[in-house]
Design a protein around this motif. Structure first.
Motif, PDB file in Angstrom:
ATOM      1  N   ARG A 137       1.098   1.489  -3.020  1.00 10.83           N
ATOM      2  CA  ARG A 137       2.486   1.767  -2.585  1.00 10.83           C
ATOM      3  C   ARG A 137       2.574   1.772  -1.056  1.00 10.83           C
ATOM      4  NH1 ARG A 137       3.514   6.058  -6.952  1.00 10.83           N
ATOM      5  NH2 ARG A 137       4.448   4.775  -8.566  1.00 10.83           N
ATOM      6  N   ALA A 138       1.569   2.364  -0.433  1.00 13.55           N
ATOM      7  CA  ALA A 138       1.564   2.438   1.032  1.00 13.55           C
ATOM      8  C   ALA A 138       1.505   1.039   1.645  1.00 13.55           C
ATOM      9  CB  ALA A 138       0.383   3.276   1.512  1.00 13.55           C
ATOM     10  N   LEU A 139       0.576   0.198   1.163  1.00 20.18           N
ATOM     11  CA  LEU A 139       0.454  -1.160   1.723  1.00 20.18           C
ATOM     12  C   LEU A 139       1.700  -1.991   1.422  1.00 20.18           C
ATOM     13  CD1 LEU A 139      -3.276  -2.224   1.153  1.00 20.18           C
ATOM     14  CD2 LEU A 139      -2.188  -1.508   3.274  1.00 20.18           C
ATOM     15  N   ALA A 140       2.236  -1.857   0.215  1.00 19.57           N
ATOM     16  CA  ALA A 140       3.459  -2.604  -0.145  1.00 19.57           C
ATOM     17  C   ALA A 140       4.598  -2.204   0.794  1.00 19.57           C
ATOM     18  CB  ALA A 140       3.834  -2.338  -1.603  1.00 19.57           C
ATOM     19  N   PHE A 141       4.680  -0.915   1.121  1.00 20.88           N
ATOM     20  CA  PHE A 141       5.710  -0.431   2.050  1.00 20.88           C
ATOM     21  C   PHE A 141       5.513  -1.037   3.443  1.00 20.88           C
ATOM     22  CE2 PHE A 141       6.423   2.692   5.482  1.00 20.88           C
ATOM     23  CZ  PHE A 141       7.811   2.764   5.454  1.00 20.88           C
ATOM     24  N   LEU A 142       4.274  -1.035   3.937  1.00 26.03           N
ATOM     25  CA  LEU A 142       3.999  -1.589   5.270  1.00 26.03           C
ATOM     26  C   LEU A 142       4.357  -3.070   5.341  1.00 26.03           C
ATOM     27  CD1 LEU A 142       0.523   0.028   6.093  1.00 26.03           C
ATOM     28  CD2 LEU A 142       2.768   0.743   6.926  1.00 26.03           C
ATOM     29  N   HIS A 143       4.004  -3.798   4.280  1.00 29.18           N
ATOM     30  CA  HIS A 143       4.249  -5.246   4.270  1.00 29.18           C
ATOM     31  C   HIS A 143       5.735  -5.572   4.147  1.00 29.18           C
ATOM     32  CE1 HIS A 143      -0.157  -6.066   2.790  1.00 29.18           C
ATOM     33  NE2 HIS A 143      -0.097  -5.513   3.982  1.00 29.18           N
ATOM     34  N   ALA A 144       6.505  -4.649   3.560  1.00 28.85           N
ATOM     35  CA  ALA A 144       7.936  -4.914   3.347  1.00 28.85           C
ATOM     36  C   ALA A 144       8.811  -4.267   4.416  1.00 28.85           C
ATOM     37  CB  ALA A 144       8.359  -4.387   1.970  1.00 28.85           C
ATOM     38  N   SER A 145       8.196  -3.482   5.335  1.00 29.34           N
ATOM     39  CA  SER A 145       9.004  -2.777   6.332  1.00 29.34           C
ATOM     40  C   SER A 145       9.645  -3.772   7.297  1.00 29.34           C
ATOM     41  CB  SER A 145       8.160  -1.745   7.094  1.00 29.34           C
ATOM     42  OG  SER A 145       7.054  -2.373   7.702  1.00 29.34           O
ATOM     43  N   GLU A 146      10.686  -3.306   7.980  1.00 26.15           N
ATOM     44  CA  GLU A 146      11.477  -4.198   8.845  1.00 26.15           C
ATOM     45  C   GLU A 146      10.576  -4.902   9.859  1.00 26.15           C
ATOM     46  OE1 GLU A 146      15.391  -3.970  11.763  1.00 26.15           O
ATOM     47  OE2 GLU A 146      14.567  -2.143  10.888  1.00 26.15           O
ATOM     48  N   LYS A 147       9.723  -4.101  10.549  1.00 27.96           N
ATOM     49  CA  LYS A 147       8.699  -4.693  11.406  1.00 27.96           C
ATOM     50  C   LYS A 147       7.427  -4.726  10.566  1.00 27.96           C
ATOM     51  CE  LYS A 147      10.558  -3.398  15.881  1.00 27.96           C
ATOM     52  NZ  LYS A 147      10.418  -2.535  17.064  1.00 27.96           N
ATOM     53  N   GLN A 148       7.198  -5.865   9.932  1.00 29.64           N
ATOM     54  CA  GLN A 148       6.086  -6.000   8.982  1.00 29.64           C
ATOM     55  C   GLN A 148       4.764  -5.586   9.643  1.00 29.64           C
ATOM     56  OE1 GLN A 148       5.069 -10.046   7.786  1.00 29.64           O
ATOM     57  NE2 GLN A 148       5.333  -9.460   5.662  1.00 29.64           N
ATOM     58  N   VAL A 149       4.008  -4.747   8.946  1.00 32.16           N
ATOM     59  CA  VAL A 149       2.768  -4.204   9.509  1.00 32.16           C
ATOM     60  C   VAL A 149       1.575  -4.660   8.672  1.00 32.16           C
ATOM     61  CG1 VAL A 149       1.502  -2.076  10.040  1.00 32.16           C
ATOM     62  CG2 VAL A 149       3.980  -2.181  10.421  1.00 32.16           C
ATOM     63  N   ILE A 150       0.535  -5.174   9.360  1.00 33.63           N
ATOM     64  CA  ILE A 150      -0.744  -5.492   8.697  1.00 33.63           C
ATOM     65  C   ILE A 150      -1.703  -4.364   9.061  1.00 33.63           C
ATOM     66  CG2 ILE A 150      -2.601  -7.180   8.422  1.00 33.63           C
ATOM     67  CD1 ILE A 150      -0.686  -9.336   9.482  1.00 33.63           C
ATOM     68  N   PHE A 151      -2.281  -3.713   8.067  1.00 27.52           N
ATOM     69  CA  PHE A 151      -3.128  -2.545   8.323  1.00 27.52           C
ATOM     70  C   PHE A 151      -4.453  -2.950   8.973  1.00 27.52           C
ATOM     71  CE2 PHE A 151      -6.054   0.877   7.061  1.00 27.52           C
ATOM     72  CZ  PHE A 151      -5.358   1.960   7.566  1.00 27.52           C
ATOM     73  N   ARG A 152      -5.018  -4.053   8.555  1.00 29.30           N
ATOM     74  CA  ARG A 152      -6.198  -4.728   9.116  1.00 29.30           C
ATOM     75  C   ARG A 152      -7.547  -4.090   8.800  1.00 29.30           C
ATOM     76  NH1 ARG A 152      -7.653  -6.980  15.165  1.00 29.30           N
ATOM     77  NH2 ARG A 152      -6.514  -5.180  15.873  1.00 29.30           N
ATOM     78  N   ASP A 153      -7.610  -2.802   8.532  1.00 28.69           N
ATOM     79  CA  ASP A 153      -8.922  -2.182   8.304  1.00 28.69           C
ATOM     80  C   ASP A 153      -8.871  -1.291   7.072  1.00 28.69           C
ATOM     81  OD1 ASP A 153     -11.587  -1.702   8.856  1.00 28.69           O
ATOM     82  OD2 ASP A 153     -11.188  -0.029  10.208  1.00 28.69           O
ATOM     83  N   PHE A 154      -8.418  -1.886   5.951  1.00 30.73           N
ATOM     84  CA  PHE A 154      -8.254  -1.108   4.722  1.00 30.73           C
ATOM     85  C   PHE A 154      -9.618  -0.884   4.070  1.00 30.73           C
ATOM     86  CE2 PHE A 154      -7.284  -0.284   0.304  1.00 30.73           C
ATOM     87  CZ  PHE A 154      -6.262   0.646   0.424  1.00 30.73           C
ATOM     88  N   LYS A 155      -9.962   0.367   3.866  1.00 28.84           N
ATOM     89  CA  LYS A 155     -11.249   0.705   3.225  1.00 28.84           C
ATOM     90  C   LYS A 155     -11.154   2.113   2.652  1.00 28.84           C
ATOM     91  CE  LYS A 155     -13.197   1.914   7.770  1.00 28.84           C
ATOM     92  NZ  LYS A 155     -14.294   1.636   8.720  1.00 28.84           N
ATOM     93  N   SER A 156     -12.125   2.475   1.822  1.00 31.61           N
ATOM     94  CA  SER A 156     -12.027   3.747   1.086  1.00 31.61           C
ATOM     95  C   SER A 156     -12.084   4.970   1.993  1.00 31.61           C
ATOM     96  CB  SER A 156     -13.096   3.831  -0.003  1.00 31.61           C
ATOM     97  OG  SER A 156     -14.354   3.454   0.508  1.00 31.61           O
ATOM     98  N   SER A 157     -12.709   4.860   3.176  1.00 34.89           N
ATOM     99  CA  SER A 157     -12.748   6.024   4.079  1.00 34.89           C
ATOM    100  C   SER A 157     -11.405   6.246   4.769  1.00 34.89           C
ATOM    101  CB  SER A 157     -13.847   5.855   5.133  1.00 34.89           C
ATOM    102  OG  SER A 157     -13.607   4.709   5.909  1.00 34.89           O
ATOM    103  N   HIS A 158     -10.497   5.256   4.669  1.00 40.28           N
ATOM    104  CA  HIS A 158      -9.161   5.404   5.259  1.00 40.28           C
ATOM    105  C   HIS A 158      -8.114   5.834   4.236  1.00 40.28           C
ATOM    106  CE1 HIS A 158     -10.126   2.746   9.010  1.00 40.28           C
ATOM    107  NE2 HIS A 158     -10.689   3.931   9.051  1.00 40.28           N
TER     108      HIS A 158
END
Length: 623
Positions: A137-158
């Protein structure tokens, strides 16, 4: 966001005492601190007063640390979502750079998966699925936000976990704004975590929105196996989890051998297989072939729904047999996305039986060429798999045989839809009495009130007479959850979404702006109430000019008892008191208010309908 002084944060952590350290990384340390809940001023550490917070103190000698601090403040200062960590404030005091976050008592996902602390309980299959859905849900929100955001360092410690194991993603230090209009990717310095970074990014520095999807696939694989993305302590050939485990995801037999032994017997083979197939899609080498995070989220929700209600998974052959090879004489309905057949199944085993024996069911077969059909199929499985109420139609199971054979199996509703009765699609149907109409309205109101009050608040979005089905006793059950949406997140008033639904029933604010409120459903309910009073359709181009739209034409008639008589259905004359009809008309008007905040809640609507139902007709001529 609050701007903290260095002295305040020093005080909140007992002078950055080593016993308050809860995490350590290359760029600095994370301390547990205490702040006053209202003022965010320091509270006495470990005193039991105030609220616990996480305070990240960056290494002042790190250039990268300063850039990541800025990135974190910029992104988390402008983004709000229940599955993103909340940044409460920051401190920039000469060389000292600090960030203050809400405290996440269950720590990070990687600590749980890889048992960094032996006292931590193993995460169950259901909890892992819940965490995966939250992070998606968090990544889907970032990708769909007005200023599209790429998280770039998605991993289990984050991925951090609150006290209820709700996932919140953290560490936006490497996040980037998505590509500008017309561009497919951002070109940037390769930085991230080996084992999670997408191959196209590592090879070329081209960062795509779907590079995040690859990282999500790696974390899914870690959740299935309980193994880290990169581990040089594993035997040669197994250091890189993706390279080693990927071939095992193509075979049900092999999949069992890599699944985390700590969750054995907690999941169905079908659910594990679907999760493995989704992981493979996320790990496609070419970003164009990976699903969007919105699609990933929908697939995870389908897997979760299957578990919650133990829906039966039917084979295509079973349903073909249950409907006599989908014979034309078993068709009971047809819509934009497919055909509904009558079928017969054994009462206990739900296996196909000869027509006329066993239990009658309704089998919806979706058109294979409809992309919208696939999305609606997923939505239906998710919502009806998760929800149970006497006034919701019961989903018994489903069939997904590739993407061209999508079917849903429901309890059969022998009296058909309200629509058919009100508008006499079948001349053999008797007109519904006033009491029966009220009973149906009350049942449908109960269903909507339940959806709006459920833990995962649900907006039905396409409420209309054809979606109200009737059992043999005329009890109403609402069906067709294909367009349903989860309600707004905490603090939000609405959901913004593509305008879809049925003209004449859709609320004006939704049609005009795409803003969908819980009370947008109340408007649709008001339209159906008006149809029940008048037995006229919401939209009918065969009526005289000026009368095509029922609401626009009849609304002025609802405020006057005299005028109301002229639009009431003549087939129920003499069955109700003028007082009851007038109260129903007034309730309809309340539901049809142009602004959502002026409409009653469905709970209030239900209570008013029950009060109207208690009014008995006087022994005089009806209106």
């Amino acid at each position: 966001m609050k701007v903290f002084s260095y002295e305040e944060l020093k005080s909140a952590t007992n002078n950055f005492s080593p016993d308050t350290v809860v995490g350590k990384g290359v760029l600095g340390q994370v301390f547990k601190g205490w702040l006053n809940e209202k003022t965010l001023s320091p509270a006495r550490p470990n005193s039991g007063f105030g609220m616990a917070v996480a305070i990240k103190k960056l290494n002042p000698e790190s250039t990268q640390g300063f850039q990541e601090w800025q990135s974190e403040v910029n992104f988390l200062g402008n983004l709000t979502h229940p599955n993103l960590i909340k940044l409460l404030g920051y401190c920039w005091d000469d060389d000292e750079l600090l960030l203050v976050y809400e405290f996440m008592p269950k720590g990070s996902l990687n600590n749980h998966l890889f048992r960094r602390n032996p006292n931590l309980e193993t995460l169950s299959w259901n909890t892992r699925l819940k965490i995966a859905i939250g992070a998606a849900r968090a990544l889907a929100f970032l990708h769909a936000s007005e200023k599209q955001v790429i998280f770039r360092d998605f991993k289990s410690s984050h991925i951090l976990l609150d006290k209820n194991y709700i996932a919140k993603i953290t560490d936006f230090g490497l996040a980037k704004l998505g590509p500008a209009g017309g561009q497919s990717h951002v070109t940037t310095r390769v930085i991230g975590t080996y084992g999670y970074a997408a191959p196209e990014f590592v090879a070329t520095g081209h960062l795509y929105v779907k590079s995040d999807v690859y990282g999500f696939g790696v974390v899914l694989l870690e959740m299935l196996t309980g193994k880290q993305a990169l581990d040089t302590d594993r035997p040669t050939g197994q250091h890189n989890l993706v390279e080693w485990a990927k071939p095992f995801l193509f075979s049900k037999g092999k999949l069992k051998t890599i699944m985390d032994a700590m969750i054995e017997d907690q999941y169905s083979p079908k659910a594990a297989w679907q999760a493995a197939q989704l992981t493979l899609k996320c790990l496609k080498p070419n970003p164009n072939f990976r699903p969007s995070m919105k699609d990933v989220l929908e697939e995870l929700e389908v897997i979760e729904a299957i578990l919650e209600k133990k829906l039966k998974v039917f084979s295509y052959a079973d349903l073909k047999s249950a409907t006599k090879n989908f014979r034309h004489d078993t068709v009971v309905g047809e819509g934009g996305f497919g055909i509904v057949y009558k079928g017969w199944l054994d009462e206990k085993t739900l296996t196909p039986v000869r027509a006329g024996f066993g239990k009658v069911v309704a089998i919806k077969k979706l058109k294979p060429d409809s992309m919208q059909g696939i999305l609606e199929w997923q939505s239906e499985v998710y919502f009806l798999g998760m929800l149970s109420h006497p006034n919701l139609v019961k989903l018994l199971g489903y069939c997904r045989d590739d993407d061209d054979k999508l079917l849903l199996v429901y309890e059969f509703m022998p009296k058909g839809s309200l629509n058919n009765h009100l508008f006499r699609r079948n001349p053999n149907l008797e007109p519904l009495s006033w009491n029966t109409r009220l009973k149906i309205a009350i049942g449908a109101a109960r269903a909507l009130a339940f959806l709006h009050a459920s833990e995962k608040q649900v907006i039905y979005r396409d409420f209309k007479a054809s979606h109200i089905l009737l059992d043999r006793n005329y009890n109403a059950k609402i069906s067709d959850f294909g367009l349903a949406k989860l309600g707004p997140y905490e603090g939000q008033s609405h959901v913004t979404t593509r305008v879809m639904g049925t003209s004449g029933y859709a609320a004006p604010e939704y049609v005009a702006t795409g803003h969908l409120y819980v009370k947008s459903d109340v408007y649709g309910f008001g339209v159906v109430l008006l149809e029940m009073l008048t037995s006229m359709r919401a939209i009918d181009a065969n009526r005289p000019t000026g009368q095509h739209n029922l609401v626009e034409w009849t609304e002025p008639f609802l405020s006057s008892e005299t005028k109301l008589k002229t639009i009431m259905d003549p087939k129920i004359k003499g069955q109700y008191s003028p007082k009851a009809a007038m109260q129903a008309a007034q309730l309809t008007l309340k539901c049809l208010q142009p602004r959502p905040n002026q409409r009653p809640s469905m709970q209030n609507v239900l209570e008013e309908l029950e009060a109207i139902n208690a009014i008995h007709p006087e022994k005089v001529q009806g209106i």
